[in-house]
Design an enzyme around this catalytic site. Structure first.
Site, PDB file in Angstrom:
ATOM      1  N   TYR A  45      25.721 -60.011  40.581  1.00  0.00           N
ATOM      2  CA  TYR A  45      26.591 -59.210  40.217  1.00  0.00           C
ATOM      3  C   TYR A  45      27.260 -58.715  41.606  1.00  0.00           C
ATOM      4  O   TYR A  45      26.411 -57.244  42.119  1.00  0.00           O
ATOM      5  CB  TYR A  45      26.887 -58.772  38.948  1.00  0.00           C
ATOM      6  CG  TYR A  45      26.558 -59.475  37.984  1.00  0.00           C
ATOM      7  CD1 TYR A  45      26.611 -60.685  37.858  1.00  0.00           C
ATOM      8  CD2 TYR A  45      25.565 -58.520  37.054  1.00  0.00           C
ATOM      9  CE1 TYR A  45      25.823 -61.339  36.738  1.00  0.00           C
ATOM     10  CE2 TYR A  45      25.842 -59.403  35.671  1.00  0.00           C
ATOM     11  CZ  TYR A  45      26.014 -60.664  35.960  1.00  0.00           C
ATOM     12  OH  TYR A  45      24.978 -61.261  34.457  1.00  0.00           O
ATOM     13  N   CYS A  84      27.187 -54.544  40.374  1.00  0.00           N
ATOM     14  CA  CYS A  84      26.135 -54.772  40.271  1.00  0.00           C
ATOM     15  C   CYS A  84      25.650 -53.272  40.957  1.00  0.00           C
ATOM     16  O   CYS A  84      25.572 -53.147  42.118  1.00  0.00           O
ATOM     17  CB  CYS A  84      25.339 -55.412  39.465  1.00  0.00           C
ATOM     18  SG  CYS A  84      23.788 -55.003  39.392  1.00  0.00           S
ATOM     19  N   PHE A 101      22.760 -51.910  40.784  1.00  0.00           N
ATOM     20  CA  PHE A 101      21.051 -52.058  41.434  1.00  0.00           C
ATOM     21  C   PHE A 101      21.469 -53.624  42.310  1.00  0.00           C
ATOM     22  O   PHE A 101      20.677 -53.657  43.275  1.00  0.00           O
ATOM     23  CB  PHE A 101      20.428 -52.499  39.989  1.00  0.00           C
ATOM     24  CG  PHE A 101      20.970 -51.864  38.916  1.00  0.00           C
ATOM     25  CD1 PHE A 101      19.568 -50.654  38.661  1.00  0.00           C
ATOM     26  CD2 PHE A 101      21.546 -51.796  38.234  1.00  0.00           C
ATOM     27  CE1 PHE A 101      19.571 -49.982  37.716  1.00  0.00           C
ATOM     28  CE2 PHE A 101      21.275 -50.491  37.155  1.00  0.00           C
ATOM     29  CZ  PHE A 101      20.922 -50.127  37.310  1.00  0.00           C
ATOM     30  N   CYS A 102      22.292 -54.224  42.116  1.00  0.00           N
ATOM     31  CA  CYS A 102      22.685 -55.473  43.261  1.00  0.00           C
ATOM     32  C   CYS A 102      22.619 -54.956  44.281  1.00  0.00           C
ATOM     33  O   CYS A 102      22.599 -55.585  45.020  1.00  0.00           O
ATOM     34  CB  CYS A 102      23.096 -56.498  42.654  1.00  0.00           C
ATOM     35  SG  CYS A 102      22.795 -56.922  41.300  1.00  0.00           S
TER      36      CYS A 102
END
Length: 392
Positions: A120, A123, A125-126
């Site tokens: 995403y 996001c 974390f991404c």
């Protein structure tokens, strides 16, 4: 961002329409839910609406009778449906352009594997993974996952993002495992990615809510020989410091994003105004997506503030966290890694940059000492400064 919020709105709308209270004539919208909802790993969708979140939201928003509640429910459904429609339309447009997307500027190592990142865009974390890949100049293909249907990862038993596919057959899950595995591969000589990934085994357990969760052993460690470790961490304590702050970014800093992005009704509305602009909504459909989504995420942001024991003014928690990070870097170092960023620098930068363009980000820049470090990180990732440091 629009797709993730659409997913919350669709679920909330269906919850309202399917409630027994709404089905009985003349009965008010009194809904109850379970308190053990889980938290999503998306920045502006962070803290997604499980049953407990939905019921708390609905009790706050649906104070009227059945007719008014049904109208508001329809608004939620329409807003969510519109977001889903535009997400699917955007996804197919993106797929048609994938073959035309150039690799990042700058050289990439000849031994670099083929990489596909399922993500995403907003996001945190991404964003951490992209920061690592960009800094090291690694070419990678992005597949934006529709968070409502998630068809793009239907082939995977692991239903979260990020997922990194290596040479189209090896799947890496969890942002910290992805980063540690790739860094180990780039430094070590003669090690295959398959061998390295086996050093980060999955561990499944059941949390307090009775839900099965997956964790990974050793995910903040690099699996290096003694000589390689000495080259990467020449000073005593560097490795432990890096690991400590990587974990801090995952366990604390990430949890400050949504409460700050949706701190007030005005900020929630501004965030969804950005969502509507990015999604290219029409005037009518954008209206429903913007106002229904802003109301939902404003209430969810309040729930997250209580869950993580944040101050009434959540900005103060953000400011303190960021200044703690700057103090840990210190005045004598450009980065925590010294002259070049280490994995902790990339993790913190990846988390913070998902707020760019929003009021919370501007306030953070104006009220903390993070700006010089942040600008150095922007330049390092944009220029792929890690290319020259690869030994493989």
């Amino acid at each position: 961002m629009a797709a993730a919020c659409a997913r919350s709105l669709v679920k909330v709308g269906w919850t309202i329409l399917e409630s027994p209270a709404l089905r009985r004539p003349g009965t008010g919208a009194l809904l109850s839910g379970n308190a053990g909802s889980h938290v999503s790993r998306r920045s502006y969708y962070y803290g997604g609406a499980g049953p407990g979140a939905r019921s708390g939201l609905l009790r706050s928003l649906l104070g009227g009778g059945g007719g008014g509640s049904r109208a508001l429910s329809c608004a939620f459904l329409l807003g969510g449906g519109v977001g889903l429609y535009h997400t699917v339309k955007f996804y197919w447009a993106q797929q048609r352009q994938l073959a035309q997307v150039p690799a990042p500027d700058g050289p990439s190592p000849s031994a670099s594997p083929s990489l596909t990142l399922y993500q995403y865009q907003t996001c945190p974390f991404c964003s951490k993974v992209r920061a690592f890949l960009d800094y090291h100049g690694l070419a990678y293909r992005v597949v934006e996952v529709n968070p409502v249907m998630r068809r793009e990862i239907k082939w995977s038993a692991y239903r979260k993002v990020p997922i990194l596919m290596v040479d189209e057959h090896l799947q890496l899950n969890d942002s910290s495992v992805i980063i540690s595995s790739l860094k180990t591969y780039l430094i070590s000589k003669g090690s295959s990615m398959s061998d390295i990934v086996r050093c980060y085994p999955e561990m499944k357990s059941v949390n307090d809510s009775g839900k099965e969760v997956t964790e990974y052993n050793n995910k903040y460690w690099l699996m290096l020989s003694q000589d390689d470790a000495a080259a990467v961490y020449p000073d005593k304590g560097m490795q432990k410091e890096e690991m400590k702050w990587r974990q801090w970014a995952d366990d604390w800093l990430v949890h400050l994003i949504s409460p700050n992005v949706y701190r007030s009704a005005g900020e929630a509305l501004a965030s969804f105004d950005y969502i509507v602009r990015e999604g290219k909504f029409g005037a009518l459909e954008g209206f429903f997506a913007k106002y229904a989504g802003a109301a939902a995420m404003f209430v969810i942001g309040k729930r997250l503030k209580r869950r993580h024991n944040l101050q009434d003014d959540v900005r103060q928690d953000l400011y303190k966290a960021v200044d703690d990070w700057v103090a840990a870097v210190g005045r004598k170092r450009k980065f925590m890694g010294g002259e070049q960023p280490n994995l902790a620098d990339l993790a913190v930068f990846g988390v913070l940059r998902v707020m760019e363009g929003l009021e919370a980000f501007d306030d953070m820049m104006a009220n903390t000492k993070v700006k010089p470090w942040y600008q150095r990180m922007q330049a390092a990732t944009r220029n792929h400064d890690g290319c020259s440091r690869l030994s493989r």
